[in-house]
Design a protein around this motif. Sequence first.
Motif, PDB file in Angstrom:
ATOM      1  N   UNK A  54      40.690 -25.213 -56.527  1.00 46.54           N
ATOM      2  CA  UNK A  54      41.869 -25.262 -57.375  1.00 46.54           C
ATOM      3  C   UNK A  54      41.636 -26.062 -58.641  1.00 46.54           C
ATOM      4  N   UNK A  55      40.923 -27.185 -58.533  1.00 45.53           N
ATOM      5  CA  UNK A  55      40.624 -27.986 -59.717  1.00 45.53           C
ATOM      6  C   UNK A  55      39.681 -27.247 -60.656  1.00 45.53           C
ATOM      7  N   UNK A  56      38.708 -26.551 -60.076  1.00 42.86           N
ATOM      8  CA  UNK A  56      37.787 -25.760 -60.892  1.00 42.86           C
ATOM      9  C   UNK A  56      38.541 -24.694 -61.681  1.00 42.86           C
ATOM     10  N   UNK A  57      39.458 -23.990 -61.003  1.00 44.45           N
ATOM     11  CA  UNK A  57      40.219 -22.947 -61.682  1.00 44.45           C
ATOM     12  C   UNK A  57      41.171 -23.548 -62.715  1.00 44.45           C
ATOM     13  N   UNK A  58      41.692 -24.737 -62.454  1.00 42.41           N
ATOM     14  CA  UNK A  58      42.563 -25.405 -63.419  1.00 42.41           C
ATOM     15  C   UNK A  58      41.837 -25.654 -64.732  1.00 42.41           C
ATOM     16  N   UNK A  59      40.578 -26.077 -64.649  1.00 40.80           N
ATOM     17  CA  UNK A  59      39.785 -26.295 -65.860  1.00 40.80           C
ATOM     18  C   UNK A  59      39.572 -24.995 -66.620  1.00 40.80           C
ATOM     19  N   UNK A  60      39.412 -23.909 -65.899  1.00 43.79           N
ATOM     20  CA  UNK A  60      39.223 -22.615 -66.566  1.00 43.79           C
ATOM     21  C   UNK A  60      40.499 -22.131 -67.247  1.00 43.79           C
ATOM     22  N   UNK A  61      41.651 -22.478 -66.689  1.00 41.55           N
ATOM     23  CA  UNK A  61      42.914 -22.018 -67.251  1.00 41.55           C
ATOM     24  C   UNK A  61      43.364 -22.845 -68.451  1.00 41.55           C
ATOM     25  N   UNK A  62      42.844 -24.054 -68.583  1.00 34.78           N
ATOM     26  CA  UNK A  62      43.239 -24.925 -69.691  1.00 34.78           C
ATOM     27  C   UNK A  62      42.661 -24.413 -70.999  1.00 34.78           C
ATOM     28  N   UNK A  63      43.455 -24.482 -72.071  1.00 34.48           N
ATOM     29  CA  UNK A  63      42.967 -24.117 -73.394  1.00 34.48           C
ATOM     30  C   UNK A  63      42.046 -25.178 -73.956  1.00 34.48           C
ATOM     31  N   UNK A  64      41.410 -24.906 -75.075  1.00 37.81           N
ATOM     32  CA  UNK A  64      40.491 -25.851 -75.693  1.00 37.81           C
ATOM     33  C   UNK A  64      41.184 -27.187 -75.949  1.00 37.81           C
ATOM     34  N   UNK A  65      40.527 -28.267 -75.552  1.00 40.34           N
ATOM     35  CA  UNK A  65      40.995 -29.643 -75.722  1.00 40.34           C
ATOM     36  C   UNK A  65      42.337 -29.913 -75.031  1.00 40.34           C
ATOM     37  N   UNK A  66      42.678 -29.107 -74.037  1.00 39.37           N
ATOM     38  CA  UNK A  66      43.917 -29.299 -73.280  1.00 39.37           C
ATOM     39  C   UNK A  66      43.690 -30.269 -72.123  1.00 39.37           C
ATOM     40  N   UNK A  67      44.785 -30.567 -71.408  1.00 41.10           N
ATOM     41  CA  UNK A  67      44.703 -31.527 -70.316  1.00 41.10           C
ATOM     42  C   UNK A  67      45.042 -30.890 -68.978  1.00 41.10           C
TER      43      UNK A  67
END
Length: 342
Positions: free
Chosen positions: A231-244
């Motif tokens: 879930x954390x891995x996919x969260x990073x993929x869903x975040x836009x550039x320089x997002x949190x």
Amino acid sequence: MTNPEERNEAAEHSQAKGSHATAYWTVGRGKGELRSEELPEPKANEALVRTLYSGISKGTELLVHEGHVPKSVAETMRAPHQEGDFPSPVKYGYLSVGIVEEGPDEWKDKAVFCLHPHQDRYVVPLEDLTRIPDGVPPRRAVLTGMVETALNALWEAGPRLGDRVAVVGAGLLGGTLAALLRKFPLQRLELVDVDPAKEQTAKALTIGFAAPESAQSDCDIVFHCSATSEGLRRSLQLAGDEARVIELSWFGDAPVSIPLGEDFHARRLSITASQVGVVARARRHRRSTAERLELAVGLLKDPVFDLFLSPDSSFTELPHTMEQLAAHHDGSSCHVISYPEG
């Protein structure tokens, strides 16, 4: 584990003798029992509370039940009114709703929420009680601690007008957070989970739902609540550039693996831990924990939060209930414990 006869005797003893109470203790890895203990007389600045309901947060409490609290954070993760030390024996819990039986006149017979372990009666300082306002059923008020956690994460993240937001993990915390976020003027809000049955939660909240592989990317904020590396891995993929990515999961002593050499590094992402033990930095100088709790319990006037309550189990069966929850882990609801009438 204590047998039903012993549990019933403990409960009856607690009710028969006003100076005693019955509390749930974790006494070993995967084992709990009900214990009788003496109650002190409430002082002028204290109240005696008779419990109506308590709630089991299946994430944190099951980690405690199974002995997975890391030694390095054992002191940090202590709950208010906890007794004993991790891993065991320990009296742990933090979602309790009751009625003030003894105390100052302005508090008597008031319904209150307290960050207290599972116990049928207890004495605490008045400052540790949060009044439950009219319009919030006491049973629903067991979610106060969960709403407080979600509220703290919102203060941490600061969603803005027109943001694109994903909540990864549609369990109790993710669902509660999404219920609050649906009131924000967002461009997009999507609840993401591997379980297709969680789409029913999204529909009830009238928000979008997606499986992880089909979730929309380029998010301004991603809240991660699944307590899994995937879930954390996919969260990073869903975040836009320089997002949190706001990380609300507590993994206990479980190892976590994420590809920091991919989206995280190349797109300058941030992972921010949100932990309810302190007020989020953005509000810390202007809101106390008591004010945060008052706001949280008031938000429970919305009946949509009943989605996140399980059917009741009896306090006298709590040791068996904890074993069952550990064996069949489903984090989609707060498990409600009801207490015999005093």
